[in-house]
Design a protein around this motif. Structure first.
Motif, short mmCIF file in Angstrom:
data_model
loop_
_atom_site.label_atom_id
_atom_site.label_comp_id
_atom_site.label_asym_id
_atom_site.label_seq_id
_atom_site.Cartn_x
_atom_site.Cartn_y
_atom_site.Cartn_z
N THR B 12 0.75 -0.99 0.03
CA THR B 12 0.00 -0.04 -0.05
C THR B 12 0.78 1.11 -0.13
O THR B 12 0.96 1.86 0.96
N PRO B 13 1.31 1.80 -1.25
CA PRO B 13 2.32 2.90 -1.21
C PRO B 13 1.71 4.00 -0.90
O PRO B 13 0.64 4.30 -1.36
N ALA B 14 2.45 4.82 -0.42
CA ALA B 14 1.80 6.16 -0.41
C ALA B 14 2.22 6.96 -1.51
O ALA B 14 2.84 6.48 -2.70
N ALA B 15 1.62 8.11 -1.88
CA ALA B 15 1.49 8.84 -3.07
C ALA B 15 3.09 9.27 -3.50
O ALA B 15 4.01 9.26 -2.50
N ARG B 16 3.45 9.16 -4.69
CA ARG B 16 4.64 9.20 -5.34
C ARG B 16 4.99 10.69 -5.36
O ARG B 16 4.30 11.38 -5.85
N PRO B 17 6.35 11.11 -5.34
CA PRO B 17 6.37 12.66 -5.61
C PRO B 17 6.25 12.98 -7.09
O PRO B 17 5.94 13.98 -7.37
N GLY B 19 4.09 12.32 -9.14
CA GLY B 19 2.58 12.21 -9.71
C GLY B 19 2.44 10.48 -10.00
O GLY B 19 3.52 9.91 -9.69
N PRO B 20 1.25 10.37 -10.59
CA PRO B 20 0.71 8.87 -10.46
C PRO B 20 1.61 7.98 -11.42
O PRO B 20 2.47 8.83 -12.30
N ILE B 21 1.93 6.79 -11.24
CA ILE B 21 2.76 5.85 -12.12
C ILE B 21 1.63 5.73 -13.41
O ILE B 21 0.67 5.22 -13.59
N ARG B 47 -2.92 6.82 -7.40
CA ARG B 47 -1.58 6.42 -7.66
C ARG B 47 -1.09 6.05 -8.95
O ARG B 47 0.02 5.91 -9.47
N LEU B 48 -2.14 5.10 -9.78
CA LEU B 48 -1.64 4.38 -10.78
C LEU B 48 -2.73 5.19 -11.81
O LEU B 48 -3.86 5.38 -11.84
N GLU B 49 -2.09 5.52 -12.99
CA GLU B 49 -2.86 5.71 -14.25
C GLU B 49 -2.65 4.96 -15.44
O GLU B 49 -1.64 4.69 -15.98
N ALA B 142 3.37 -4.41 -6.43
CA ALA B 142 4.47 -4.98 -7.35
C ALA B 142 4.66 -3.86 -8.20
O ALA B 142 6.08 -3.62 -8.90
N ILE B 143 3.73 -3.10 -8.85
CA ILE B 143 4.01 -2.15 -9.93
C ILE B 143 4.67 -0.84 -9.21
O ILE B 143 5.53 -0.43 -9.96
N VAL B 144 4.49 -0.70 -8.17
CA VAL B 144 5.24 0.60 -7.45
C VAL B 144 6.67 0.17 -7.46
O VAL B 144 7.51 0.94 -7.64
N ARG B 145 6.80 -1.05 -6.90
CA ARG B 145 8.18 -1.65 -6.66
C ARG B 145 8.98 -1.38 -8.14
O ARG B 145 10.21 -0.92 -8.06
N VAL B 146 8.36 -1.82 -9.03
CA VAL B 146 8.96 -1.80 -10.31
C VAL B 146 9.10 -0.60 -10.99
O VAL B 146 10.17 -0.18 -11.48
N ALA B 147 8.36 0.27 -10.84
CA ALA B 147 8.62 1.66 -11.04
C ALA B 147 9.61 2.51 -10.40
O ALA B 147 10.29 3.33 -10.99
N ASP B 148 9.88 2.00 -9.28
CA ASP B 148 10.91 2.39 -8.41
C ASP B 148 12.40 1.96 -8.85
O ASP B 148 13.53 2.09 -8.23
N GLY B 149 12.43 0.90 -9.72
CA GLY B 149 13.56 0.42 -10.11
C GLY B 149 13.84 -0.84 -9.53
O GLY B 149 14.86 -1.38 -9.75
N ASP B 150 12.95 -1.34 -8.69
CA ASP B 150 13.45 -2.36 -7.91
C ASP B 150 12.84 -3.89 -8.64
O ASP B 150 12.09 -3.63 -9.71
N ALA B 151 13.22 -4.85 -8.23
CA ALA B 151 12.78 -6.17 -8.74
C ALA B 151 11.55 -6.88 -7.98
O ALA B 151 11.61 -6.69 -6.83
N VAL B 152 10.96 -7.41 -8.73
CA VAL B 152 9.54 -8.22 -8.13
C VAL B 152 9.76 -9.75 -8.39
O VAL B 152 9.71 -10.13 -9.56
N PHE B 153 9.84 -10.52 -7.27
CA PHE B 153 10.05 -11.65 -7.40
C PHE B 153 8.91 -12.64 -6.87
O PHE B 153 8.33 -12.33 -5.67
N SER B 154 8.12 -13.48 -7.42
CA SER B 154 7.09 -14.16 -6.93
C SER B 154 7.66 -15.33 -6.23
O SER B 154 8.89 -15.78 -6.54
N PRO B 155 7.12 -15.97 -5.35
CA PRO B 155 7.73 -17.24 -4.87
C PRO B 155 8.12 -18.24 -6.07
O PRO B 155 9.23 -18.94 -5.78
#
Lengths: 418, 242
Positions: B12-17, B19-21, B47-49, B142-155
């Motif tokens: 549950t990410p807070a608003a990004r600086p 604007g929306p992703i 937060r997402l568009e 997961a979308i927020v994490r990827v937008a921030d340049g991080d990786a998202v791994f499922s189990p």
């Protein structure tokens, strides 16, 4: 014969140019559309063919004879005057009667020619007759190769196999007779050596001419085989989908008011479809990983709660491994019964030990608080693992509970993971 | 792009600086696209568009080049292109950046779960992989994490990695930089993700920060993309079974 006439595609557009069937041209014809149709079929300019026919006519009337023959035997194209449409049908779909008519026609033709010759008009029969006979033979072979029914010639169960074979034999026979007549006309046997050379050269030429048709025939056959294989595969898939997916969908519709049941059905169907799509032919329970997967699926089916089950590595299933699977099954049952989803299970088959983790997101419980009469955790999980030389641990997390099992295994060489 | 991540951002990410992703959905099932759209609208607030949708490889490349979104939600199996589905979209959009100059990032989404498909799309350049059964809030996270340049791994992906790098069998890198093996720490992180732990739970378990967990996961992703470990391909090809 009502197949539509294929318009000639632009030249050089594709490597395998679709050749239009040989039909007498409906448009742009001068006499009967023979040259036009032949030009479309061969991809030549009609004017060149017309000039060729006129030139051949000048040489003893051969051109006219060939033209007449083609006029009589070649089907008119769609939209052309229907006159004579019936007349030529026998050539492509012959029966015994039409073969008789054909033979009779040939006899009459030969008789007529003899009569004209007897009246003193020189038809140069030594040339025209062989050419005519050759043309007849060629057209027979041609029509055999060019009709859509030619596959039946090679198909073992083709209905008209005998007819087709008969036609082929007659065509080849006529062609050979023509060659012999052409070679031996008015010459002594001493010159047969030259004739033999001529025949060999002619046959080589014919072989060269026939090669494209033979390859085409072969290609068509291969294409048909591939199509049959695809059709069989499609039928298999359709049958499978009908037996499994459609039945499940019907069940789901009938139980739409029971969400637990619907989820269970959907999950079971998904798993079944997945294993059908991706699984190899290996038996599912021969290995530890297979047994773990089977146990997980069983628990899912019993309670309708999905379990995210991950297994890495694999080894053969032995008694200790079976004990681990049983303990794991009990842990998964606990998780779906007392915990809250999502439920995850992770099994890592290492070289020195097998580790298994089952995690849920429920309230969690303290193993010490479990009443002594509850056999589940104490006996089925912990006791079982200890008896087989392993350990079991229950941890209460911030959210949920995790059961971890560990079983040391002997470092035996194991096959490539697969 | 390495701006500080909002705190308490698990799912549950807070608003990004910034604007929306801006998001593009690529999936050949219209029903699935509208489902995802509805679900994301529900959980993400503003937060997402979603700025575009596509159903084929070729459409997707056009839409992405035109919209220059932050994140592309990419189905692994797609018609069109060279027949390699999602991987073709990533190759076709190589070099496309958002207006702020960050590369367009791809999050793979699939029902397939076949190692072959998953490994292929990750190696093509996707920043993560999740299954289509993922819940709405988790997908948003997961979308927020990827937008921030991080990786998202499922189990599941973590399990694949452990298996493919031989980590489950005890093969551990001597130095962290080694591309063909996981380091001991990376292996631990992967194991916890495979066990169903969220990033913050992993961090707590290993007494490290969430940021460090993300660094480890990104490093594993890099190894997955760059490793020439031949077993990786062979393994993925041979592993038709889940």
């Amino acid at each position: 014969m009502t197949s539509p006439r294929v318009p000639p595609p632009p030249a050089g557009s594709a490597p395998h140019r679709q050749r239009p069937p040989l039909r007498r041209g409906a448009h742009g014809r001068v006499v009967a559309g023979v040259c036009r149709g032949l030009a479309d079929h061969l991809g030549l300019h009609p004017l060149a063919l017309r000039v060729g026919f006129i030139a051949l006519t000048a040489v003893g009337g051969v051109g006219a004879l060939v033209y007449a023959f083609l006029w009589a035997t070649v089907e008119p194209a769609e939209g052309a005057a229907p006159a004579g449409g019936d007349r030529s049908r026998w050539l492509r779909q012959p029966d015994t009667g039409s073969l008789l008519v054909l033979t009779g026609g040939l006899v009459i033709l030969v008789g007529g020619l003899a009569l004209v010759q007897a009246w003193g008009l020189d038809l140069r029969l030594d040339i025209t007759v062989p050419v005519l006979v050759l043309t007849t033979g060629a057209v027979f072979v041609w029509s055999q190769l060019d009709t859509s029914g030619r596959d039946r010639l090679l198909a073992p169960h083709g209905g008209s196999r005998q007819q087709a074979m008969g036609r082929l034999v007659i065509g080849v026979g006529l062609a050979v007779a023509g060659l012999v007549a052409l070679g031996a006309q008015g010459r002594s046997l001493g010159e047969l050596r030259d004739v033999g050379v001529a025949v060999v050269i002619t046959l080589a030429g014919v072989g060269l001419l026939a090669a494209p048709y033979v390859t085409r025939l072969w290609r068509d056959l291969r294409e048909e085989q591939a199509a049959t294989a695809r059709e069989t595969e499609r039928a298999d898939i359709a049958a499978h989908l009908h037996d499994s997916v459609l039945q499940t969908l019907a069940l789901i519709q009938r139980r739409a008011d029971d969400p637990v049941q619907v989820a269970r059905l959907a999950r079971a169907q998904e798993r079944e479809l997945r294993s059908w799509l991706y699984a190899g032919p290996v038996g599912p329970t021969a290995t530890l990983a297979g047994a773990v997967a089977a146990a997980g699926h069983e628990v899912e089916d019993l309670h309708g709660v999905p379990i995210e089950l991950i297994v890495t590595g694999d080894r053969p299933l032995d008694a200790d491994g079976q004990a681990l699977v049983n303990a794991l099954r009990e842990a998964m049952l606990n998780a779906v019964r007392h915990g809250a989803p999502p439920v995850s299970a992770y099994v890592e088959v290492g070289t020195g030990s097998v580790e298994a983790f089952v995690r849920d997101h429920g309230e969690g419980f303290d193993p010490e608080d479990v009443p002594a009469d509850r056999l589940g955790v104490r006996e089925s999980i912990m006791g079982r693992m200890q008896r087989h030389g392993g350990t079991a641990r229950v941890r209460r997390l911030e959210q949920g509970t995790e059961v971890s099992l560990e079983l040391p295994v002997s470092r035996e060489p194991q096959g490539a993971e697969s | 792009m390495s701006q500080p991540r909002p705190t308490g951002s698990q799912g549950t990410p807070a608003a990004r600086p910034g604007g929306p992703i801006r998001l593009v959905l690529v999936d050949d099932h219209r029903m699935f696209r509208s489902g995802v759209r509805a679900e994301l609208d529900e959980v993400s607030g503003n937060r997402l568009e979603i700025v575009g949708e596509a159903g084929t490889v070729d459409q997707a490349v056009v839409v992405i080049r035109e919209q220059r979104p932050d994140v592309v939600l990419l189905d692994v199996h797609l018609p069109g292109g060279d027949g390699r589905g999602g991987s073709d979209v990533i190759t076709g959009c190589a070099g496309v950046t958002t207006e702020s100059g960050a590369p367009v990032r791809f999050l793979a989404l699939s029902v397939s779960d076949a190692a072959e498909d998953v490994i292929a799309v990750i190696r093509a350049g996707a920043r993560g992989y999740v299954t289509k059964t993922i819940s709405g809030p988790e997908l948003g996270g997961a979308i927020v994490r990827v937008a921030d340049g991080d990786a998202v791994f499922s189990p599941r992906l973590a399990g694949f990695v452990l298996d493919a790098f031989g980590a489950a069998a005890g093969e551990i890198a001597e130095v962290d930089e080694e591309l063909d093996r996981l380091s001991a720490r990376e292996r631990e992180v992967m194991r916890l993700i495979a066990r169903g732990y969220q990033y913050k739970e992993v961090a707590k378990e290993l007494f490290i920060s969430v940021k460090t967990v993300e660094t480890h996961v990104s490093s594993v992703l890099r190894k997955l993309q760059l490793s020439s470990r031949h077993e990786l391909t062979v393994w993925a090809m041979g592993r038709r079974l889940l």
